[in-house]
Write a protein that holds these residues in place. Sequence first.
Motif, mmCIF file in Angstrom:
data_model
loop_
_atom_site.group_PDB
_atom_site.id
_atom_site.type_symbol
_atom_site.label_atom_id
_atom_site.label_comp_id
_atom_site.label_asym_id
_atom_site.label_seq_id
_atom_site.Cartn_x
_atom_site.Cartn_y
_atom_site.Cartn_z
ATOM 1 N N ASP A 64 1.170 -1.079 -0.068
ATOM 2 C CA ASP A 64 -0.412 -0.054 0.236
ATOM 3 C C ASP A 64 0.929 0.999 0.195
ATOM 4 O OD1 ASP A 64 -2.583 -1.716 -0.069
ATOM 5 O OD2 ASP A 64 -2.226 -1.437 1.851
ATOM 6 N N ALA A 65 1.835 1.041 -0.309
ATOM 7 C CA ALA A 65 3.085 2.449 0.528
ATOM 8 C C ALA A 65 3.764 2.999 -1.335
ATOM 9 C CB ALA A 65 4.010 1.827 0.690
ATOM 10 N N PRO A 66 3.390 3.657 -1.856
ATOM 11 C CA PRO A 66 3.832 4.431 -2.610
ATOM 12 C C PRO A 66 4.807 5.777 -2.789
ATOM 13 C CG PRO A 66 2.238 6.254 -1.619
ATOM 14 C CD PRO A 66 2.157 4.882 -0.990
ATOM 15 N N LEU A 67 5.822 4.564 -2.820
ATOM 16 C CA LEU A 67 7.887 5.535 -3.262
ATOM 17 C C LEU A 67 7.676 6.169 -4.080
ATOM 18 C CD1 LEU A 67 9.304 2.108 -1.361
ATOM 19 C CD2 LEU A 67 7.954 4.420 -0.310
ATOM 20 N N LYS A 70 28.588 -9.450 -4.726
ATOM 21 C CA LYS A 70 27.981 -8.721 -4.385
ATOM 22 C C LYS A 70 27.583 -7.165 -5.324
ATOM 23 C CE LYS A 70 25.126 -11.310 -1.408
ATOM 24 N NZ LYS A 70 24.792 -11.647 0.204
ATOM 25 N N THR A 71 26.815 -6.592 -5.295
ATOM 26 C CA THR A 71 26.741 -4.570 -6.118
ATOM 27 C C THR A 71 26.067 -3.936 -3.991
ATOM 28 O OG1 THR A 71 25.832 -5.094 -7.954
ATOM 29 C CG2 THR A 71 25.535 -3.402 -6.720
ATOM 30 N N LYS A 72 26.527 -2.496 -4.480
ATOM 31 C CA LYS A 72 26.549 -2.667 -2.967
ATOM 32 C C LYS A 72 25.854 -1.594 -2.963
ATOM 33 C CE LYS A 72 29.508 -0.315 1.187
ATOM 34 N NZ LYS A 72 30.226 0.649 1.764
ATOM 35 N N ALA A 73 24.620 -1.839 -2.416
ATOM 36 C CA ALA A 73 23.405 -0.683 -1.994
ATOM 37 C C ALA A 73 23.633 0.264 -0.954
ATOM 38 C CB ALA A 73 22.132 -1.462 -2.028
ATOM 39 N N THR A 74 23.801 1.664 -1.194
ATOM 40 C CA THR A 74 23.715 1.891 0.656
ATOM 41 C C THR A 74 22.018 2.485 0.857
ATOM 42 O OG1 THR A 74 26.200 2.087 0.207
ATOM 43 C CG2 THR A 74 25.226 3.425 2.266
ATOM 44 N N PHE A 75 21.652 2.767 2.041
ATOM 45 C CA PHE A 75 19.896 3.001 2.056
ATOM 46 C C PHE A 75 20.242 4.704 3.581
ATOM 47 C CE2 PHE A 75 16.548 4.025 4.529
ATOM 48 C CZ PHE A 75 14.914 4.470 3.378
ATOM 49 N N TYR A 76 20.496 5.811 2.965
ATOM 50 C CA TYR A 76 20.953 6.719 4.243
ATOM 51 C C TYR A 76 19.501 7.305 4.833
ATOM 52 C CZ TYR A 76 25.533 6.697 1.369
ATOM 53 O OH TYR A 76 26.894 6.271 1.219
ATOM 54 N N HIS A 77 19.875 7.430 5.332
ATOM 55 C CA HIS A 77 18.329 8.079 6.318
ATOM 56 C C HIS A 77 19.208 8.689 7.317
ATOM 57 C CE1 HIS A 77 17.203 5.766 9.910
ATOM 58 N NE2 HIS A 77 18.503 4.661 9.161
ATOM 59 N N ALA A 78 17.800 9.576 8.569
ATOM 60 C CA ALA A 78 18.025 10.164 9.268
ATOM 61 C C ALA A 78 16.893 9.502 10.304
ATOM 62 C CB ALA A 78 17.400 12.201 8.431
ATOM 63 N N GLY A 79 16.398 8.916 10.677
ATOM 64 C CA GLY A 79 15.471 8.137 11.836
ATOM 65 C C GLY A 79 13.980 9.097 11.323
ATOM 66 N N CYS A 80 14.007 10.279 10.510
ATOM 67 C CA CYS A 80 12.664 10.612 10.006
ATOM 68 C C CYS A 80 11.573 9.508 9.678
ATOM 69 C CB CYS A 80 12.642 11.808 8.970
ATOM 70 S SG CYS A 80 13.041 11.375 7.642
ATOM 71 N N PRO A 81 9.979 9.725 10.396
ATOM 72 C CA PRO A 81 8.952 9.123 10.040
ATOM 73 C C PRO A 81 9.083 8.808 7.771
ATOM 74 C CG PRO A 81 8.386 10.680 11.299
ATOM 75 C CD PRO A 81 9.899 10.731 10.631
ATOM 76 N N VAL A 82 9.448 9.368 7.373
ATOM 77 C CA VAL A 82 9.289 9.236 5.993
ATOM 78 C C VAL A 82 11.026 8.132 5.845
ATOM 79 C CG1 VAL A 82 9.743 9.979 3.771
ATOM 80 C CG2 VAL A 82 8.492 11.011 4.840
ATOM 81 N N CYS A 83 11.591 8.593 5.747
ATOM 82 C CA CYS A 83 13.204 7.143 6.015
ATOM 83 C C CYS A 83 12.488 6.117 6.723
ATOM 84 C CB CYS A 83 13.801 8.381 6.865
ATOM 85 S SG CYS A 83 14.837 9.559 6.592
ATOM 86 N N VAL A 84 12.045 6.067 8.223
ATOM 87 C CA VAL A 84 11.360 4.397 8.792
ATOM 88 C C VAL A 84 10.528 4.006 7.220
ATOM 89 C CG1 VAL A 84 10.442 3.265 10.011
ATOM 90 C CG2 VAL A 84 12.073 5.554 11.025
ATOM 91 N N ALA A 125 10.507 4.336 4.189
ATOM 92 C CA ALA A 125 11.243 4.137 3.056
ATOM 93 C C ALA A 125 11.762 2.980 3.743
ATOM 94 C CB ALA A 125 11.425 5.362 2.695
ATOM 95 N N GLU A 126 12.106 2.029 4.678
ATOM 96 C CA GLU A 126 13.276 1.860 4.653
ATOM 97 C C GLU A 126 12.818 0.705 4.826
ATOM 98 O OE1 GLU A 126 15.381 2.066 8.211
ATOM 99 O OE2 GLU A 126 16.584 0.263 8.341
ATOM 100 N N GLN A 127 11.447 0.049 5.949
ATOM 101 C CA GLN A 127 11.204 -1.024 6.042
ATOM 102 C C GLN A 127 10.307 -1.509 4.424
ATOM 103 O OE1 GLN A 127 8.554 0.362 8.692
ATOM 104 N NE2 GLN A 127 8.659 -0.459 10.458
ATOM 105 N N GLN A 128 9.862 -0.364 4.124
ATOM 106 C CA GLN A 128 9.208 -0.997 2.318
ATOM 107 C C GLN A 128 10.222 -1.179 1.301
ATOM 108 O OE1 GLN A 128 5.835 -1.438 1.668
ATOM 109 N NE2 GLN A 128 5.103 -0.940 4.035
ATOM 110 N N VAL A 135 22.594 -0.206 6.263
ATOM 111 C CA VAL A 135 21.628 1.544 6.448
ATOM 112 C C VAL A 135 22.532 1.990 7.063
ATOM 113 C CG1 VAL A 135 19.950 1.811 7.329
ATOM 114 C CG2 VAL A 135 19.603 -0.209 5.986
ATOM 115 N N VAL A 136 22.421 3.205 7.019
ATOM 116 C CA VAL A 136 23.313 4.414 7.457
ATOM 117 C C VAL A 136 22.588 5.815 7.834
ATOM 118 C CG1 VAL A 136 24.614 6.219 7.004
ATOM 119 C CG2 VAL A 136 25.859 4.113 6.336
ATOM 120 N N HIS A 137 22.461 4.963 9.261
ATOM 121 C CA HIS A 137 22.246 6.341 9.595
ATOM 122 C C HIS A 137 22.837 7.912 10.041
ATOM 123 C CE1 HIS A 137 19.105 9.111 12.641
ATOM 124 N NE2 HIS A 137 18.663 8.075 12.583
#
Lengths: 78, 78
Positions: free
Chosen positions: A63-66, B2-16, B18-21, B35-37
């Motif tokens: 259900d989440a649009p990204l 493996k190809t490296k994939a880095t997910f940068y976030h800042a702990g914000c609700p939008v970030c969380v 996106a991380e989960q999805q 995953v890098v905070h």
Amino acid sequence: MKTKATFYHAGCPVCVEAEQQLARAIDPARFEVEVVHLGTAKNRVAEAEKRGVKSVPALVIGDAPLHINFGAPLSALK
Amino acid sequence: MKTKATFYHAGCPVCVEAEQQLARAIDPARFEVEVVHLGTAKNRVAEAEKRGVKSVPALVIGDAPLHINFGAPLSALK
């Protein structure tokens, strides 16, 4: 059962790059990825809008649009 | 390899969200996801900037920065 992931795009350069980088990186063992070109499948623009898509390229997982980067607003595809 | 994939976030609700999805949807058989905070790992903000990240959350796969939705500009994390 696999989770459905829909990648909506409009053939723009930003869309194509996102498709190559992201849509293909989704785990096929857990997700069923469908790629939808809204420029040619205009009958699916309303569906994308209903699922929360504001611009393309966008990936809807469950259900989440990204929204990924920014290619074009959905309004330009109507 | 493996190809490296880095997910940068800042702990914000939008970030969380996106991380989960998204970050968890990446195929672990082909990608090594880190995953890098940036709120806590401030020493990596410069690295993210160098890789083309303008805002978080963002996923960098190989050389391509993909900005997902919008949580915060990178400048807010310096």
